[in-house]
Design a protein around this motif. Structure first.
Motif, PDB file in Angstrom:
ATOM      1  N   LEU A 190      73.591  79.878  42.092  1.00 26.31           N
ATOM      2  CA  LEU A 190      73.460  78.930  43.204  1.00 26.31           C
ATOM      3  C   LEU A 190      72.235  78.029  43.019  1.00 26.31           C
ATOM      4  CD1 LEU A 190      74.348  81.220  46.229  1.00 26.31           C
ATOM      5  CD2 LEU A 190      75.740  79.380  45.245  1.00 26.31           C
ATOM      6  N   ALA A 191      71.512  78.190  41.905  1.00 28.41           N
ATOM      7  CA  ALA A 191      70.339  77.367  41.592  1.00 28.41           C
ATOM      8  C   ALA A 191      69.262  77.488  42.667  1.00 28.41           C
ATOM      9  CB  ALA A 191      70.729  75.905  41.383  1.00 28.41           C
ATOM     10  N   LEU A 192      69.073  78.713  43.182  1.00 32.80           N
ATOM     11  CA  LEU A 192      67.973  78.889  44.139  1.00 32.80           C
ATOM     12  C   LEU A 192      66.654  78.675  43.407  1.00 32.80           C
ATOM     13  CD1 LEU A 192      68.982  81.892  46.424  1.00 32.80           C
ATOM     14  CD2 LEU A 192      69.532  79.478  46.609  1.00 32.80           C
ATOM     15  N   HIS A 216      71.961  66.159  32.421  1.00 31.88           N
ATOM     16  CA  HIS A 216      71.783  65.891  33.849  1.00 31.88           C
ATOM     17  C   HIS A 216      72.901  65.072  34.456  1.00 31.88           C
ATOM     18  CE1 HIS A 216      67.851  67.413  35.125  1.00 31.88           C
ATOM     19  NE2 HIS A 216      67.595  67.422  33.826  1.00 31.88           N
ATOM     20  N   PHE A 242      73.914  64.176  38.842  1.00 32.68           N
ATOM     21  CA  PHE A 242      73.971  64.571  40.254  1.00 32.68           C
ATOM     22  C   PHE A 242      75.432  64.738  40.610  1.00 32.68           C
ATOM     23  CE2 PHE A 242      69.689  62.708  40.376  1.00 32.68           C
ATOM     24  CZ  PHE A 242      69.027  63.765  40.989  1.00 32.68           C
ATOM     25  N   LEU A 261      77.468  70.856  39.923  1.00 33.17           N
ATOM     26  CA  LEU A 261      76.343  71.289  39.087  1.00 33.17           C
ATOM     27  C   LEU A 261      75.150  71.592  39.993  1.00 33.17           C
ATOM     28  CD1 LEU A 261      76.449  68.698  36.151  1.00 33.17           C
ATOM     29  CD2 LEU A 261      77.220  71.078  36.116  1.00 33.17           C
ATOM     30  N   PRO A 262      75.036  72.842  40.473  1.00 37.97           N
ATOM     31  CA  PRO A 262      74.000  73.139  41.470  1.00 37.97           C
ATOM     32  C   PRO A 262      72.579  72.909  40.965  1.00 37.97           C
ATOM     33  CG  PRO A 262      75.135  75.138  40.773  1.00 37.97           C
ATOM     34  CD  PRO A 262      75.904  73.989  40.217  1.00 37.97           C
ATOM     35  N   LYS A 263      72.333  73.032  39.663  1.00 34.37           N
ATOM     36  CA  LYS A 263      70.980  72.797  39.166  1.00 34.37           C
ATOM     37  C   LYS A 263      70.696  71.311  38.993  1.00 34.37           C
ATOM     38  CE  LYS A 263      71.757  75.443  35.570  1.00 34.37           C
ATOM     39  NZ  LYS A 263      71.602  76.172  34.291  1.00 34.37           N
ATOM     40  N   GLY A 264      71.751  70.487  39.103  1.00 34.25           N
ATOM     41  CA  GLY A 264      71.577  69.060  38.815  1.00 34.25           C
ATOM     42  C   GLY A 264      71.720  68.778  37.334  1.00 34.25           C
ATOM     43  N   TYR A 265      72.022  69.808  36.565  1.00 36.51           N
ATOM     44  CA  TYR A 265      72.279  69.645  35.143  1.00 36.51           C
ATOM     45  C   TYR A 265      73.124  70.818  34.669  1.00 36.51           C
ATOM     46  CZ  TYR A 265      68.320  72.926  34.952  1.00 36.51           C
ATOM     47  OH  TYR A 265      67.483  73.997  35.150  1.00 36.51           O
ATOM     48  N   TRP A 322      63.473  77.185  54.160  1.00 46.96           N
ATOM     49  CA  TRP A 322      64.130  78.087  53.215  1.00 46.96           C
ATOM     50  C   TRP A 322      63.410  79.434  53.193  1.00 46.96           C
ATOM     51  CZ3 TRP A 322      62.985  79.523  47.752  1.00 46.96           C
ATOM     52  CH2 TRP A 322      64.011  80.313  47.215  1.00 46.96           C
ATOM     53  N   ALA A 331      65.924  68.288  40.239  1.00 50.01           N
ATOM     54  CA  ALA A 331      67.286  67.746  40.393  1.00 50.01           C
ATOM     55  C   ALA A 331      68.137  68.636  41.294  1.00 50.01           C
ATOM     56  CB  ALA A 331      67.942  67.588  39.019  1.00 50.01           C
ATOM     57  N   ARG A 332      67.798  69.938  41.375  1.00 48.74           N
ATOM     58  CA  ARG A 332      68.616  70.849  42.168  1.00 48.74           C
ATOM     59  C   ARG A 332      68.459  70.626  43.673  1.00 48.74           C
ATOM     60  NH1 ARG A 332      66.960  76.458  40.226  1.00 48.74           N
ATOM     61  NH2 ARG A 332      67.034  75.269  38.296  1.00 48.74           N
ATOM     62  N   ASP A 388      69.385  68.831  46.184  1.00 43.22           N
ATOM     63  CA  ASP A 388      70.350  67.793  46.544  1.00 43.22           C
ATOM     64  C   ASP A 388      70.752  67.885  48.000  1.00 43.22           C
ATOM     65  OD1 ASP A 388      72.044  69.973  46.644  1.00 43.22           O
ATOM     66  OD2 ASP A 388      73.032  69.534  44.750  1.00 43.22           O
ATOM     67  N   ARG A 409      72.464  73.035  49.645  1.00 40.71           N
ATOM     68  CA  ARG A 409      72.512  74.502  49.679  1.00 40.71           C
ATOM     69  C   ARG A 409      71.361  75.153  50.437  1.00 40.71           C
ATOM     70  NH1 ARG A 409      73.582  72.688  45.025  1.00 40.71           N
ATOM     71  NH2 ARG A 409      71.516  73.142  44.234  1.00 40.71           N
ATOM     72  N   TYR A 410      70.190  74.525  50.447  1.00 38.66           N
ATOM     73  CA  TYR A 410      69.045  75.148  51.116  1.00 38.66           C
ATOM     74  C   TYR A 410      68.057  74.063  51.532  1.00 38.66           C
ATOM     75  CZ  TYR A 410      68.355  75.049  46.052  1.00 38.66           C
ATOM     76  OH  TYR A 410      68.363  74.681  44.743  1.00 38.66           O
ATOM     77  N   PHE A 432      78.910  63.269  48.855  1.00 40.03           N
ATOM     78  CA  PHE A 432      77.810  63.948  48.180  1.00 40.03           C
ATOM     79  C   PHE A 432      76.693  62.975  47.813  1.00 40.03           C
ATOM     80  CE2 PHE A 432      75.698  65.276  44.250  1.00 40.03           C
ATOM     81  CZ  PHE A 432      75.149  66.472  44.668  1.00 40.03           C
ATOM     82  N   CYS A 460      73.014  63.420  49.329  1.00 46.01           N
ATOM     83  CA  CYS A 460      71.991  63.756  48.338  1.00 46.01           C
ATOM     84  C   CYS A 460      70.865  62.719  48.372  1.00 46.01           C
ATOM     85  CB  CYS A 460      72.656  63.822  46.956  1.00 46.01           C
ATOM     86  SG  CYS A 460      71.541  64.072  45.586  1.00 46.01           S
TER      87      CYS A 460
END
Lengths: 276, 517
Positions: free
Chosen positions: A45-47, A83, A85, A89-93, B114, B342-343, B345, B348-349, B358, B362
């Motif tokens: 989930l790219a936390l 990369h 958006f 792609l939860p990490k952005g890449y 978060w 980048a994450r 967006d 999610r949190y 999106f 974002c």
């Protein structure tokens, strides 16, 4: 429309989802149940604060398939971040391999013709968009991406699907993927047409994400028809390939992947006799 | 020099003695039963309530959680269980460390709200060692800054002079320890973010070798440079905390599989045996650059004299690519920040903005969620990442040259010494509108990050604040740091020399006015 007047060039790319229990960069098992996201971990989930930890079983399966295809395993391959958006792609890449892939070379042979492979890369599966939300159940699954050389195909749709079926047979024989699972092996075809005997080359257009021989044949045939019709009317074919304007960065969280002879031999031992 | 008297006696003499204790004194007293973890925690909470309204070092104080953790330590002692090396020691973590049940927002609106479900590596290790986590400490947004002013929340004040910055990006971690609210804290250092605030706040700040301490649970900023490390009030505490954190971690593939030496033994050796035979390199060319405050230089010369008196030998070294370090750092830092952020967006949190699709949600979340400095770095980073600019590749090549400079220098000496900063701290607002001047304040510290080397800042005196041009302002006395850099994995050498310096000086015993309240 007369496609015999055109030279058809096709570049095939295959994506094989390797049958590991856990994901490429996290020890989280892939969800098999219908409950979406039920088993998704913090990395997938790219936390914030999470880092990738490489799944060595995925590397071993990748080596096994690459060996079965006669490819040369690179002693050192490297990871990159590609990369975009995109909600999938939860990490952005996407973490994948770039200029230094896992393996190069190898062939898929069909009735006396051979599709030469240029590169074999390990990459992680994206999430899947379903009805406006993202399903992460297979996100991060290990993918082996096999890129073939562009080649002139006289019997284009049938020849292309023959390569896909040949690869399916090898995948099944090596046991690296669950070939009964829908979507375990997918194919993109970059199709370009150009009038026979003329200088130059055609614009590449991609038909993407095809999961069976018949589907690939139908898509390529339709694409050939479309381009031929444009060319016959004296029109220009506009290139249509997935957007190539990504930003890349060397993946800082993963050391280079080093594969020594012993690892290669362990992977080879997993192959059935005729393929060793 | 240090007053190592029995803590039990100190309790009777001083109404709030615990606040002056170091981590090792506290843990010893708790293990011996001379003070309870609960009493230590209550005292620390009371100090935060008294002091922090002036400092704004804490972004979150978890009183119930801290009291419960302290009671558990006391219960463990009561049933005869063995207690960890940080038993009952009050601490706090910079708010870029992931902490279970405690909001972790990295000083950014985009992560506000978060609350992680699980501890990251560092919080887990500290709890396992018996430390009592009181809460989270302020920082420049995502670690981007040298003054702690890059924040949508309150800017942290320097306990030595409230109009001055505590340094950054780990300013809250430095101010909380310097003001004696806690014994030690954790910060992170990508381009000096532990050592520069430690210097400005008059305490010890240690950045380990890259890969010595896991980054799992540290929110990524410059992934190839980020390292976690302690802020402490003496060198022994730095060794104690490092020993609790160092080692290989399967969750961070860049951690090093080298045995963890006995850092406390290195400290004892430095205190007892001096530095005979040790060669300390000084890069005189860097000291000759304009901008080094004469009073800071005098403190540095005095520190060198202390090291010579302890038996060390000085020699001049050359770091030919030194002047490229700051631009190289900012190229790498901006590109990796762009990638790592980048994450965020908005789906999610943290901050979530509902848009038509999106791309719109974002864009809205990132526009509203990131502050000005973060946006500046994201723009720079996007430019650096363009393959055709070639900047990232070039920066990594210069990084290699800088690392080779250090390796060559360490063939001739055991350690490098410099001041930590060029000036003894600056006023809030003084450099907000001059980012390049702000970036240049990192000049002595970024080299260790680029070369992956361990480095420490230790208290080395005081200098009057500089006077901005034309302003006739008060010039309070501000701390000055001595900066030491060691070869890869030579934290023991670093701690030994720092301990030898500390044993012959009393700067670390000075108490800032905010701690005397």
């Amino acid at each position: 429309m007369n496609m015999r007047e055109h030279t058809v060039t096709i570049g095939l790319e295959f994506r094989c989802r390797l049958a590991t229990r856990t994901r490429l960069f996290s020890p989280c098992a892939m969800a098999m149940s219908a409950a979406p996201d039920s088993q998704v971990d913090a990395y997938t989930l790219a936390l914030p604060g999470t880092l990738p930890a490489l799944n060595r079983q995925a590397v071993e399966l990748a080596i096994r398939l690459a060996l079965a295809l006669g490819a040369a395993i690179a002693p050192v391959s490297r990871w990159v971040r590609r990369h975009a958006f995109d909600p999938s792609l939860p990490k952005g890449y996407q973490t994948t391999q770039g200029e230094a892939p896992l393996a190069r070379g190898g062939t898929i042979e069909v009735a006396g013709r051979a599709l030469r492979l240029t590169s074999i890369r390990l990459a992680e599966h994206a999430g899947e968009l379903r009805n406006g939300s993202v399903d992460f159940s297979r996100a991060g699954a290990p993918l082996l991406e096999l890129a073939g050389e562009s080649m002139i195909m006289r019997a284009a749709p049938e020849e292309a699907s023959a390569y896909l079926r040949a690869l399916q047979a090898i995948v099944r024989a090596t046991g690296v993927a669950d070939s009964d699972m829908p979507g375990a092996l997918r194919c993109d075809a970059h199709v370009s047409l150009w009038p026979k005997g003329q200088e130059g080359s055609g614009a590449r257009c991609t038909v993407a994400d095809l999961g069976s021989g018949p589907a690939l044949e139908r898509a390529i045939a339709a694409e050939i028809q479309r381009q031929a019709a444009l060319l016959d009317q004296g029109l220009v074919v506009a290139s249509m390939t997935p957007e190539a304007n990504h930003l890349y960065l060397p993946e800082p969280d993963l050391p280079p992947l080093r594969i020594d002879a012993a690892w290669i031999e362990r992977a080879r031992a997993g192959l059935p006799d005729p393929l060793r | 020099m240090r007053a190592a008297g029995s803590p039990a006696i100190m309790i009777e003499v001083d109404p709030t003695p615990q606040s002056a204790w170091t981590a090792w004194q506290t843990a010893d007293a708790v293990r011996r039963g001379e003070v309870s973890a609960l009493a230590m925690t209550q005292a620390a909470l009371a100090r935060i309530a008294a002091v922090d309204p002036h400092l704004h070092a804490w972004t979150l104080v978890d009183e119930p959680g801290a009291l419960a953790a302290a009671r558990e330590i006391d219960a463990a002692r009561a049933r005869g269980a063995s207690l960890g090396p940080l038993a009952g020691v009050p601490t706090g973590l910079k708010d870029n460390f992931v902490t279970a049940g405690l909001e972790t927002n990295c000083g950014s609106r985009i992560l506000q709200g978060w609350v992680p479900q699980e501890d990251g590596f560092h919080a887990a290790r500290l709890r396992a060692a018996g430390a009592v986590i009181l809460g989270k400490l302020a920082l420049d947004e995502f670690g981007m800054g040298s003054s702690n002013e890059n924040t949508p929340f309150a800017a942290v004040r320097n306990p030595w002079a409230l109009d001055f910055v505590p340094g950054g990006s780990s300013g809250g971690s430095a101010a909380a320890v310097a003001s004696h609210t806690i014994c030690f804290s954790l910060g992170s250092d990508s381009g000096g973010s532990i050592r520069q605030p430690a210097s400005l706040c008059g305490i010890v700040g240690l950045k380990p070798t890259y890969g010595r301490v896991s980054r799992s649970g540290l929110i990524a900023f410059v992934s190839t440079l980020d390292q976690a490390g302690p802020f402490t009030r003496d060198v022994r505490d730095a060794a104690l905390v490092l020993g609790c954190l160092a080692g290989h971690d399967p969750l961070d593939m860049n951690t090093i599989r080298a045995p963890v030496p006995d850092y406390l033994a290195a400290v004892a050796r430095g205190q007892a045996d001096g530095l005979a035979g040790l060669r300390i390199g000084v890069h005189h060319e860097a000291l000759a650059l304009p901008g080094l405050d004469p009073a800071v230089r005098a403190c540095f010369e005095a520190a060198l004299a202390v090291l010579i008196a302890a038996g060390a030998e000085l020699l001049d070294v050359s770091l030919p690519h030194f002047r490229h370090a700051v631009p190289t750092y900012y190229a790498l830092a901006s590109a990796l920040a762009t990638s790592n952020l980048a994450r965020f967006d908005g789906t999610r949190y943290g901050l979530q903005v509902t848009g038509e699709d999106f791309a719109r949600s974002c864009t809205a979340a990132r526009s509203q969620g990131f502050g000005e400095e973060v946006k500046r770095r994201l723009l720079l980073g996007t430019h650096v990442m363009q393959a055709r600019s070639g900047h990232y590749e070039r920066a990594t090549r210069v990084q290699t040259l800088i690392a080779r400079d250090y390796a060559a220098a360490f063939e001739r000496c055991d350690l490098l010494a410099s001041p930590t900063t060029r000036l003894p701290g600056f006023r809030l607002g003084e450099r907000v509108h001059d980012p390049v001047a702000m970036y240049l304040s990192d000049i002595f510290v970024v080299g260790a990050n680029l070369a992956g080397l361990p480095a420490i800042s230790v208290p080395a005196g005081f200098a009057p604040a500089t006077d901005p041009d034309g302003a006739d302002m008060a010039r309070p006395r501000l701390p000055v740091g001595l900066h030491l850099v060691a070869p890869l994995l030579a934290e023991a050498t670093l701690l030994r020399v720092a301990a030898a310096h500390e044993a012959c000086t009393a700067w670390h015993l000075e108490v800032p006015p905010e701690a005397a309240r």
